[in-house]
Design a protein around this motif. Structure first.
Motif, PDB file in Angstrom:
ATOM      1  N   THR A  67       0.840  -1.204   0.000  1.00  0.00           N
ATOM      2  CA  THR A  67       0.000   0.000   0.000  1.00  0.00           C
ATOM      3  C   THR A  67       0.874   1.253   0.000  1.00  0.00           C
ATOM      4  O   THR A  67       0.477   2.283  -0.549  1.00  0.00           O
ATOM      5  CB  THR A  67      -0.970   0.006   1.193  1.00  0.00           C
ATOM      6  OG1 THR A  67      -0.230  -0.183   2.405  1.00  0.00           O
ATOM      7  CG2 THR A  67      -2.028  -1.069   1.044  1.00  0.00           C
TER       8      THR A  67
ATOM      9  N   ALA B 120       0.430   4.272  -2.608  1.00  0.00           N
ATOM     10  CA  ALA B 120       0.257   5.653  -2.141  1.00  0.00           C
ATOM     11  C   ALA B 120       1.291   6.572  -2.785  1.00  0.00           C
ATOM     12  O   ALA B 120       0.952   7.662  -3.262  1.00  0.00           O
ATOM     13  CB  ALA B 120       0.357   5.710  -0.618  1.00  0.00           C
TER      14      ALA B 120
ATOM     15  N   SER C 120      -0.588  10.197   0.761  1.00  0.00           N
ATOM     16  CA  SER C 120       0.051   9.522   1.896  1.00  0.00           C
ATOM     17  C   SER C 120      -0.679   8.199   2.150  1.00  0.00           C
ATOM     18  O   SER C 120      -1.812   7.993   1.707  1.00  0.00           O
ATOM     19  CB  SER C 120      -0.029  10.410   3.141  1.00  0.00           C
ATOM     20  OG  SER C 120      -1.376  10.534   3.550  1.00  0.00           O
ATOM     21  N   VAL C 121      -0.034   7.320   2.895  1.00  0.00           N
ATOM     22  CA  VAL C 121      -0.666   6.045   3.244  1.00  0.00           C
ATOM     23  C   VAL C 121      -1.950   6.281   4.054  1.00  0.00           C
ATOM     24  O   VAL C 121      -2.981   5.670   3.758  1.00  0.00           O
ATOM     25  CB  VAL C 121       0.329   5.105   3.974  1.00  0.00           C
ATOM     26  CG1 VAL C 121      -0.374   3.857   4.489  1.00  0.00           C
ATOM     27  CG2 VAL C 121       1.474   4.716   3.035  1.00  0.00           C
ATOM     28  N   PRO C 122      -1.929   7.185   5.064  1.00  0.00           N
ATOM     29  CA  PRO C 122      -3.198   7.443   5.768  1.00  0.00           C
ATOM     30  C   PRO C 122      -4.308   7.964   4.840  1.00  0.00           C
ATOM     31  O   PRO C 122      -5.472   7.597   4.996  1.00  0.00           O
ATOM     32  CB  PRO C 122      -2.823   8.486   6.818  1.00  0.00           C
ATOM     33  CG  PRO C 122      -1.370   8.263   7.065  1.00  0.00           C
ATOM     34  CD  PRO C 122      -0.807   7.863   5.726  1.00  0.00           C
ATOM     35  N   THR C 123      -3.943   8.790   3.866  1.00  0.00           N
ATOM     36  CA  THR C 123      -4.940   9.288   2.918  1.00  0.00           C
ATOM     37  C   THR C 123      -5.489   8.128   2.079  1.00  0.00           C
ATOM     38  O   THR C 123      -6.700   8.048   1.835  1.00  0.00           O
ATOM     39  CB  THR C 123      -4.348  10.378   2.004  1.00  0.00           C
ATOM     40  OG1 THR C 123      -3.956  11.481   2.817  1.00  0.00           O
ATOM     41  CG2 THR C 123      -5.334  10.835   0.951  1.00  0.00           C
TER      42      THR C 123
ATOM     43  N   PHE D   4      -5.842   5.110   2.994  1.00  0.00           N
ATOM     44  CA  PHE D   4      -6.775   4.367   3.832  1.00  0.00           C
ATOM     45  C   PHE D   4      -8.011   5.185   4.220  1.00  0.00           C
ATOM     46  O   PHE D   4      -8.979   4.628   4.733  1.00  0.00           O
ATOM     47  CB  PHE D   4      -6.072   3.781   5.059  1.00  0.00           C
ATOM     48  CG  PHE D   4      -5.252   2.567   4.702  1.00  0.00           C
ATOM     49  CD1 PHE D   4      -5.859   1.404   4.258  1.00  0.00           C
ATOM     50  CD2 PHE D   4      -3.867   2.602   4.799  1.00  0.00           C
ATOM     51  CE1 PHE D   4      -5.116   0.279   3.918  1.00  0.00           C
ATOM     52  CE2 PHE D   4      -3.112   1.494   4.456  1.00  0.00           C
ATOM     53  CZ  PHE D   4      -3.740   0.330   4.013  1.00  0.00           C
ATOM     54  N   ASN D   5      -7.996   6.500   3.957  1.00  0.00           N
ATOM     55  CA  ASN D   5      -9.229   7.282   4.072  1.00  0.00           C
ATOM     56  C   ASN D   5     -10.185   6.931   2.937  1.00  0.00           C
ATOM     57  O   ASN D   5     -11.403   6.990   3.090  1.00  0.00           O
ATOM     58  CB  ASN D   5      -8.949   8.783   4.044  1.00  0.00           C
ATOM     59  CG  ASN D   5      -8.383   9.287   5.345  1.00  0.00           C
ATOM     60  OD1 ASN D   5      -8.568   8.681   6.393  1.00  0.00           O
ATOM     61  ND2 ASN D   5      -7.676  10.399   5.279  1.00  0.00           N
TER      62      ASN D   5
ATOM     63  N   ASN E  32      -9.128  -1.177   3.398  1.00  0.00           N
ATOM     64  CA  ASN E  32      -8.125  -2.241   3.419  1.00  0.00           C
ATOM     65  C   ASN E  32      -7.559  -2.449   2.014  1.00  0.00           C
ATOM     66  O   ASN E  32      -8.062  -1.875   1.042  1.00  0.00           O
ATOM     67  CB  ASN E  32      -8.722  -3.544   3.979  1.00  0.00           C
ATOM     68  CG  ASN E  32      -9.991  -3.929   3.257  1.00  0.00           C
ATOM     69  OD1 ASN E  32     -10.058  -3.905   2.034  1.00  0.00           O
ATOM     70  ND2 ASN E  32     -11.017  -4.279   4.016  1.00  0.00           N
TER      71      ASN E  32
END
Length: 186
Positions: free
Chosen positions: A33, A37, A43-46, A48-49, A53
């Motif tokens: 992931t 990204a 970003s990785v958090p974005t 996952f927003n 999964n």
């Protein structure tokens, strides 16, 4: 849909298309992931927003497809049977367009060969079955019990998958829906 929602939807689609392409080219387990990204410029958090999964990156249209499935029954034209509405919905599948056959076959093989994606797809299908069963119970003229509604929904969704995997999708779908319309002649 406002501009902000449109941009979010476009970003979501672009990330999914990128991820699916990378997975199919390099293998699901070989792509992280973090790599997705980075290539998507988020970003990785974005990431996952947008996707809860890694598996959901491949099935980006599952919510919309479920809505279209249910609406094909609920919003069908007056005089159109539920089975005819669902048959028409099935024909909208990209697998029925000859120009898409190779890509659809590759995608289906990719899903089947990746255990995590096969399991995730089955979970989505079970959710579709529940949604379709509920709308069938509301829309049929004769009372339909929960077990019957879920069994019919299961058969219909299985018919879509079998037709998509067939070398003759339309003919397969016609045959399977024929069983639903006419019953099984032993």
């Amino acid at each position: 849909m406002g501009l902000r929602e449109l941009k979010k939807e476009q970003t979501r689609k672009a990330i999914s298309d990128l991820a699916t392409g990378l997975f199919m080219e390099h293998g699901y387990h070989s792509v992280t992931t973090a790599q997705i990204a980075k290539l998507a410029n988020v970003s990785v958090p974005t990431l996952f927003n947008y996707f809860p999964n890694k598996e959901s990156l491949v099935f980006d249209e599952d919510i919309e497809r479920e809505e279209r499935l249910v609406n094909s029954v609920r919003l069908r034209k007056k005089g159109v049977s539920i089975l005819d509405a669902l048959f028409d919905f099935g024909l909208e599948n990209p697998a029925f367009n000859p120009a898409n056959r190779k890509l659809v076959r590759e995608f289906r093989n990719f899903i089947k060969s990746t255990p995590e994606l096969s399991i995730y797809e089955r979970q989505i299908t079970m959710r579709y079955e529940d949604s379709l069963a509920k709308v069938l119970q509301k829309e049929v003229r004769k009372k339909l019990g929960e077990v019957e509604a879920k069994s019919i929904a299961h058969f219909i969704l299985d018919a879509f998958y079998r037709a998509a995997d067939s070398s003759h999708p339309r003919k397969t779908l016609e045959t399977l829906f024929g069983i639903l319309k006419n019953g099984w002649a032993e």
